[in-house]
Design an enzyme around this catalytic site. Structure first.
Site, PDB file in Angstrom:
ATOM      1  N   ASP A  51       1.532 -10.217  -1.479  1.00 36.69           N
ATOM      2  CA  ASP A  51       1.654  -9.213  -2.530  1.00 36.69           C
ATOM      3  C   ASP A  51       0.676  -8.528  -3.819  1.00 36.69           C
ATOM      4  O   ASP A  51      -0.607  -9.449  -4.182  1.00 36.69           O
ATOM      5  CB  ASP A  51       3.167  -9.357  -3.467  1.00 36.69           C
ATOM      6  CG  ASP A  51       4.316  -9.824  -2.227  1.00 36.69           C
ATOM      7  OD1 ASP A  51       4.337  -8.665  -1.477  1.00 36.69           O
ATOM      8  OD2 ASP A  51       5.293 -10.111  -2.846  1.00 36.69           O
ATOM      9  N   MET A  52       0.756  -7.706  -4.683  1.00 39.45           N
ATOM     10  CA  MET A  52      -0.129  -7.301  -5.707  1.00 39.45           C
ATOM     11  C   MET A  52      -0.178  -8.464  -6.557  1.00 39.45           C
ATOM     12  O   MET A  52      -0.926  -8.997  -6.847  1.00 39.45           O
ATOM     13  CB  MET A  52       0.391  -5.756  -6.625  1.00 39.45           C
ATOM     14  CG  MET A  52      -0.852  -5.692  -7.529  1.00 39.45           C
ATOM     15  SD  MET A  52      -0.214  -3.802  -8.132  1.00 39.45           S
ATOM     16  CE  MET A  52       1.347  -4.202  -9.665  1.00 39.45           C
TER      17      MET A  52
END
Length: 296
Positions: free
Chosen positions: A133-134
């Site tokens: 995820d970011m």
């Protein structure tokens, strides 16, 4: 780029080049099609049709096709942990999407890798093996050819890749270790996932590394499956959301501005050498600072 070779043995009498490749190399059918289309299969250094039956002593060789990505290069920091002719493993910083999406056309890890390839004078197509995820930091695996990507994804399918994460969560976990075996599915028209009876099977193993009197726990997590947001959903569902995770109930900007989740260890079999590769990445500064705040 690796080159695959095989010397034809007397016991191979009657086998075609195609047969010998299938018996000695684990190329996917998709890659085999590319190899044939690009004249990458040779017999005694000459391109050959795979139906040909070679003689003992002949050499069958396969060179993987040269491919490139078209991501726009951007000077984004790339931190290699492991690299050879076939694989690149980096320690991804938090705050970056892995590859461009509809909402993020640029400033991604893929753009940073495109710049890195130019700077290091390499040429390969960027093939992400795993995703983060970011706002999750840690180990990100990139294959430099389709064979290595296919091989490690296959290892993942058979649970032969070990992936471990470290997280700081709300609350004190009672048990020293445990397993969260709960199906995860989509929430319609939203980015979040949730535990739902009709979701995909999802298994997360956890071990408590440290408990803090202020009401937090440091945990190590090992994934048996790899669903989107799996760790975040599972921990939130059992009442221990990750600190800083605004999607799943752990937001606390006074402690950390992103979810305190870091992919710190991975192990797998190298698709070319067969060696066991074990890699680790130390906790980033923001998570170390968070631990210091809640420990004192």
């Amino acid at each position: 780029m690796s080159k695959f070779t095989y010397t034809v043995q007397p016991a191979d009498d009657g086998y075609s080049v195609r047969d010998l490749i299938r018996r000695n190399f684990s190329f996917s059918s998709r890659l085999m099609t590319k190899l044939k289309q690009n004249d990458c299969i040779c017999l005694n250094d000459e391109p050959v049709r795979v139906h040909i039956i070679p003689n003992p002593g002949d050499t069958v060789s396969i060179s993987l096709p040269e491919e490139q990505s078209d991501f726009t290069p951007e000077n984004i920091p790339i931190f290699p942990v492991f690299e050879d002719n076939d694989l690149l493993v980096i320690n991804k910083s938090a705050g970056y999407i892995v590859h461009p999406t509809k909402g993020h056309y640029a400033h991604t890890i893929a753009n940073g890798l495109a710049h890195y390839i130019i700077e290091t004078k390499q040429s390969f197509k960027i093939r992400f093996i795993n995703r983060l995820d970011m706002d999750t930091s840690g180990l990100l695996l990139i294959a430099k050819n389709g064979h290595c990507q296919d091989a490690i994804v296959k290892q993942m399918t058979y649970n032969k890749v070990t992936k471990k994460y470290i997280a700081v969560v709300k609350g004190i976990l009672k048990d020293d270790s445990g397993t969260i075996n709960l199906p995860i599915g989509r929430i319609e028209d939203r980015i979040e996932r949730e535990v739902t009876p009709d979701g995909h099977p999802s298994v997360t193993h956890y071990t408590v590394l440290e408990r803090f009197e202020k009401g937090f726990s440091l945990v190590e997590l090992r994934l048996e499956t790899g669903r989107t947001h799996q760790i975040r959903v599972h921990l939130s569902h059992i009442g221990h959301p990750i600190i800083g995770d605004h999607l799943y109930g752990g937001e606390n900007v006074l402690l950390i501005e992103r979810q305190a989740l870091h992919a710190h260890f991975v192990s797998f079999e190298h698709p070319i050498t067969g060696n066991l590769i074990e890699l680790s990445a130390e906790l980033p500064a923001d998570m170390l600072k968070l631990i210091e705040k809640i420990r004192t």
